[in-house]
Design a protein around this motif. Structure first.
Motif, PDB file in Angstrom:
ATOM      1  N   TRP A  37      38.838  31.820  33.978  1.00 51.35           N
ATOM      2  CA  TRP A  37      38.302  32.966  34.709  1.00 51.35           C
ATOM      3  C   TRP A  37      36.864  32.694  35.133  1.00 51.35           C
ATOM      4  O   TRP A  37      36.048  32.250  34.328  1.00 51.35           O
ATOM      5  CB  TRP A  37      38.330  34.230  33.842  1.00 51.35           C
ATOM      6  N   ASP A  57      35.030  39.921  35.435  1.00 50.79           N
ATOM      7  CA  ASP A  57      35.898  40.807  36.202  1.00 50.79           C
ATOM      8  C   ASP A  57      37.304  40.250  36.344  1.00 50.79           C
ATOM      9  O   ASP A  57      38.245  41.003  36.636  1.00 50.79           O
ATOM     10  CB  ASP A  57      35.312  41.052  37.601  1.00 50.79           C
ATOM     11  N   GLU A  58      37.465  38.935  36.135  1.00 45.51           N
ATOM     12  CA  GLU A  58      38.795  38.333  36.258  1.00 45.51           C
ATOM     13  C   GLU A  58      39.615  38.442  34.976  1.00 45.51           C
ATOM     14  O   GLU A  58      40.808  38.126  34.977  1.00 45.51           O
ATOM     15  CB  GLU A  58      38.674  36.863  36.670  1.00 45.51           C
TER      16      GLU A  58
END
Length: 313
Positions: free
Chosen positions: A4, A8-9
């Protein structure tokens, strides 16, 4: 294995996890011990492990111009971390805003809200939060508040303390074997192959001239034995024994630009321009020298190649 770029991922339904966090520049033996410990603890608890690292180096943001030469590119760091058994790697963009986050908020936003930490393992000298006010003791206190446990581990291997600073010092001295002993592998320098003065080709030793990234930790000037490595569409997983030169080519007039060049032993048929390559340093052969003639230089280069062949045999 998940990767990631930014918190936010991280999936919203990501369950509780064992987390380790740090810059991990170089992913040396001390770092490896911590990441493996987190992966093992996660398996013991029936959870998944997450490794957090940062890009760019925090010093580059907090104290521009003072950050140390980097021992690995971000991509290389991710690959090395993935090879240690972690279930996910999160590359967190390090910003001025993040550097100003109070320790409590940092823990809540990163470890609790996003990664649902059940246990956190860090190096015993780990610091976090605004002005690096957070330490392992505070992390444990916040763990009691937010329902996770924490521990700090010494960065050691074979009874000795391992540090990125020591590895950089070894490289600056040209001691690539000493650096490799702490890294657990040869030190690698990466870059795109660009056209240079093509002196090596004219002398019978065509070299790959690497345009390295800024702030790369490059060993001291000299000649080394090692490997030229590639993993591109044209050369997937290729690795050639090489003689490597670092320096300014003082034998030639107009020298001055420092270069990293690698001659793949006995290969003059490689088309490497534009390819992203790596150079792994195995052992130092000699210092950079200024020769009285081109013939003397060529004689020495033949000896360098013979020594490189012995080193990589």
């Amino acid at each position: 294995m998940r990767r990631w770029h930014g918190l936010d991922e991280v999936p919203a339904d990501w369950g509780r996890s064992v987390v380790t966090i740090g810059v991990f520049d170089g992913v040396h033996l001390g770092h490896q011990r911590i990441v493996r410990a987190a992966a093992e603890e996660a398996r013991r608890r029936g959870l998944r492990s997450v490794t957090i690292t940062f890009d760019p180096h925090p010093d580059e943001v907090v104290r521009p111009g003072t950050h140390p030469p980097l021992l690995a590119t971000t991509q290389r760091r991710i690959e090395l971390l993935e090879g240690l058994g972690t279930d996910a790697v999160v590359v967190v963009p390090f910003t001025l805003e993040l550097s100003r986050t109070p320790p409590d908020e940092f823990v809540q936003q990163v470890l609790v809200d996003r990664l649902h930490a059940a246990h956190v393992i860090v190096g015993e000298d780990f610091r976090f939060g605004h002005r690096a006010k957070g330490d392992v003791a505070l992390l444990k206190e916040l763990g009691a508040k937010y329902d996770f446990t924490a521990e700090g581990m010494p960065l050691v291997a074979d009874g000795g303390t391992i540090s990125s600073t020591h590895i950089r010092e070894r490289l600056e001295a040209g001691d690539v074997e000493g650096a490799a002993a702490s890294l657990g592998r040869p030190h690698r320098v990466e870059g795109v192959v660009v056209r240079g003065h093509q002196r090596g080709r004219a002398l019978g030793f065509p070299t790959a001239n690497l345009e390295t990234l800024p702030h790369t930790a490059i060993p001291a000037d000299g000649v080394y034995g090692g490997w030229l490595v590639a993993d591109t569409d044209r050369y997937p997983g290729f690795r050639w024994p090489a003689a490597i030169s670092i320096g300014t080519n003082p034998t030639f007039e107009g020298a001055g630009e420092r270069t990293v060049e690698a001659y793949a032993l006995d290969r003059d048929d490689l088309d490497l321009y534009g390819e992203h390559m790596g150079v792994d340093f195995t052992a130092r052969i000699r210092d950079t020298l200024k020769f009285d003639s081109i013939d003397a230089l060529i004689e020495e280069m033949h000896r360098d190649v013979d020594r490189a062949r012995e080193i990589t045999a």
